[in-house]
Design an enzyme around this catalytic site. Structure first.
Site, short mmCIF file in Angstrom:
data_model
loop_
_atom_site.label_atom_id
_atom_site.label_comp_id
_atom_site.label_asym_id
_atom_site.label_seq_id
_atom_site.Cartn_x
_atom_site.Cartn_y
_atom_site.Cartn_z
N HIS A 1 17.74 -4.63 33.88
CA HIS A 1 17.11 -5.34 35.01
C HIS A 1 17.99 -6.46 35.50
CE1 HIS A 1 15.80 -7.12 31.20
NE2 HIS A 1 15.87 -8.29 31.83
N GLN B 1 19.05 -11.00 26.13
CA GLN B 1 18.20 -9.91 26.64
C GLN B 1 16.98 -9.75 25.75
OE1 GLN B 1 20.14 -6.05 26.95
NE2 GLN B 1 18.49 -5.20 28.20
N HIS C 1 17.83 -10.17 37.35
CA HIS C 1 16.97 -11.30 37.72
C HIS C 1 17.47 -11.93 39.02
CE1 HIS C 1 15.18 -12.16 33.61
NE2 HIS C 1 16.25 -11.49 33.22
N ASP D 1 8.74 -11.46 37.98
CA ASP D 1 8.78 -11.75 36.55
C ASP D 1 7.47 -12.45 36.17
OD1 ASP D 1 11.41 -12.28 34.38
OD2 ASP D 1 9.44 -13.13 33.95
N ILE D 2 6.86 -11.99 35.09
CA ILE D 2 5.53 -12.51 34.74
C ILE D 2 5.61 -13.89 34.08
CG2 ILE D 2 5.19 -11.60 32.42
CD1 ILE D 2 2.50 -10.44 33.54
P1 5GP Z 1 15.67 -10.51 29.79
O1 5GP Z 1 15.47 -11.64 28.83
O2 5GP Z 1 15.62 -9.20 29.04
O3 5GP Z 1 16.86 -10.63 30.69
O4 5GP Z 1 14.45 -10.58 30.79
C1 5GP Z 1 13.23 -9.97 30.58
C2 5GP Z 1 12.29 -10.62 31.55
O5 5GP Z 1 11.15 -9.80 31.65
C3 5GP Z 1 11.85 -12.00 31.12
O6 5GP Z 1 12.18 -12.94 32.12
C4 5GP Z 1 10.33 -11.85 30.96
O7 5GP Z 1 9.63 -12.97 31.42
C5 5GP Z 1 10.02 -10.62 31.76
N1 5GP Z 1 8.92 -9.83 31.27
C6 5GP Z 1 8.64 -9.52 29.98
N2 5GP Z 1 7.55 -8.73 29.91
C7 5GP Z 1 7.13 -8.55 31.18
C8 5GP Z 1 6.04 -7.82 31.76
O8 5GP Z 1 5.24 -7.19 31.09
N3 5GP Z 1 5.92 -7.86 33.11
C9 5GP Z 1 6.81 -8.56 33.90
N4 5GP Z 1 6.60 -8.53 35.22
N5 5GP Z 1 7.84 -9.24 33.39
C10 5GP Z 1 8.00 -9.23 32.05
#
Ligand code: 5GP
Ligand code: ZN
Length: 137
Positions: free
Chosen positions: A98, A92, A100, A29-30
């Protein structure tokens, strides 16, 4: 609308990859909540759990077992959070399914997101360490 995770799968966007097979991709995660925060995604695009098929989910869960053990070996956290958010109301933010995996420590905050982008050198180093632990089984 382009999907950033599909772009990573296609190699059009960079990522610190940990593992790849025909159906799944694992990368850091970035915006890591803690060191070792990793994501497992299906290579096929679907938005969230409600659009998933059982085969894809089973593959992700299977990958999560090996990855959890590799992260435990590298990071030695007190606990490991496994999270998966469905819909903006659930938090999300990227609408490509995805999972985590987030190392957790006693007394630490249980944030799901961070606003601080990881440093490339740190992300690369930890991705290599976890990949090596995966290889070692
Ligand atoms: P969500 O909030 O949808 O469960 O998680 C999305 C995750 O993707 C977040 O933790 C965010 O930091 C990560 N993320 C967003 N954009 C990118 C990206 O371009 N590259 C990577 N490696 N992670 C990303
Ligand atoms: Zn996608």
């Amino acid at each position: 609308m382009t999907c950033i995770f599909c772009e990573i799968v296609r190699g059009n966007a960079p990522a610190f990859k940990v593992h790849e097979d025909d159906h799944t991709l694992t990368f850091m995660d970035i915006f890591p909540v803690s060191r070792g925060h990793a994501l497992i995604i299906p290579k096929d695009h679907f938005e969230n759990l409600f659009e998933a098929n059982e085969e894809s989910l089973a593959r992700i869960v299977t990958r999560s077992l090996a990855l959890a053990k590799a992260i435990r070996r590298v990071i030695a956290p007190d606990g490991l959070g496994v999270y998966q958010l469905n819909g903006a109301a659930a938090g999300q933010t990227v609408f490509h399914y995805h999972m985590h995996l987030i190392p957790r420590f006693k007394g630490g905050r249980l944030d799901l997101h961070s606003r601080v982008r990881g440093k490339d050198a740190d992300l690369e180093a930890v991705s290599r360490e976890i990949a090596a632990a995966l290889e070692a089984g």
